[in-house]
Design an enzyme around this catalytic site. Structure first.
Site: not given
Ligand code: NAD
Length: 256
Positions: A196, A64, A193, A163, A156
């Site tokens: 996420a 993780d 696709k 990002k 987004y």
């Protein structure tokens, strides 16, 4: 002879057969690389282990990326098994579903911190642990980003901000590890696709828009990203570092 013969790569982010990381993994294997995978949790593990087995990947480790201990354990294990490392793929991102729809004004403090931690900070943590093991002649780190870092895309939201941070991380890390011959780059991929992407509200509309408006008039495929990743992680790109490289059918050059 493969472009990655003799190279060893750790790949973060295989979740299923649609993952960008999976296309990269298959391509790297075909080009001669030895691979290790990590998986985020037990739910993902069920899909990752069979995929790993299908291409002969033996090192599959839990991680993780919000845990420094998990990340340290991965690279300690990789160091023990391989003695060194050539390539690190960061293909990991996450934001809560409720942050990926509606107004950006509703971004919560906790949601912002989580998206930043998993999607941006994790690259720093990974490179820090990988660095001591990385090959000084041709070590390459590669992250996955999206154009929503630069321009506003509906829904987004916090992932666009994460990002932007990830891309800045790429530049700062490239400078930090460059003197030791290690390169750090990002690919800015067009919409695909994947699991996420399914978390982003109205995603299918973006893909349709891109197909109609890109210079090449087509969406990209996972393999297109994998091909660029192959170049950026092979010695062919040995003097390329710190960059964000678009694989988007040219969408980013368009004004209107
Ligand atoms: P994906 O769902 O297949 O991959 C995302 C990965 O992140 C999964 O493997 C998931 O398990 C992992 N992850 C999430 N939280 C984690 C955590 N806490 N610890 C460890 N791993 C964790 O989707 P994808 O589209 O292949 O995404 C890969 C990368 O590509 C992401 O950085 C994404 O933002 C980026 N990207 C995707 C697109 C697109 O349209 N699909 C476009 C540009 C960039």
């Amino acid at each position: 002879m493969g472009l990655l013969d003799g190279k060893k790569a750790v790949i973060f982010g295989v979740a299923n057969e649609k993952s960008i990381a999976w296309a990269i993994a298959r391509t790297f294997r075909e080009e001669g690389a030895e691979l290790a995978f990590t998986y985020a949790n037990e739910a993902v593990a069920k899909r990752v282990f069979p995929l790993a087995e299908s291409i002969g990947v033996k090192l599959v480790l839990p991680c993780d990326v919000t845990s420094d201990d998990d990340i340290a354990r991965v690279f300690a294990e990789v160091g023990r098994e391989w003695g060194g490392l050539d390539i690190l793929i960061h293909s990991v991102a996450f934001a809560n579903r409720e942050e990926l729809k509606g107004s950006f004004l509703n971004t919560s403090r906790a949601g912002f911190a989580l998206a930043m931690d998993i999607s941006a900070y994790s690259l720093i943590a990974m490179v820090k642990e990988a660095y001591p093991f990385m090959n000084e002649r041709g070590g390459s780190v590669l992250a996955m980003t999206y154009y929503a870092s630069e321009k506003v895309f509906p829904n987004y939201n916090v992932m666009g901000v994460a990002k932007a941070a990830l891309e800045a991380n790429v530049r700062y890390l490239a400078e930090a590890v460059g003197p030791d011959g290690i390169r750090v780059n990002a690919i800015s991929a067009g919409p695909l696709k994947t699991l996420a992407a399914s978390g982003v509200g109205g995603f299918h509309q973006i893909a349709g828009h891109v197909e109609a408006k890109t210079p090449l008039r087509c969406n990209i495929e996972q393999q297109d990203v994998a091909n660029a990743a192959l170049f950026l992680c092979s010695d062919l790109s040995r003097r390329i570092t710190g960059g964000v490289h678009f694989v988007d059918s040219g969408y980013n050059i368009m004004g209107m």
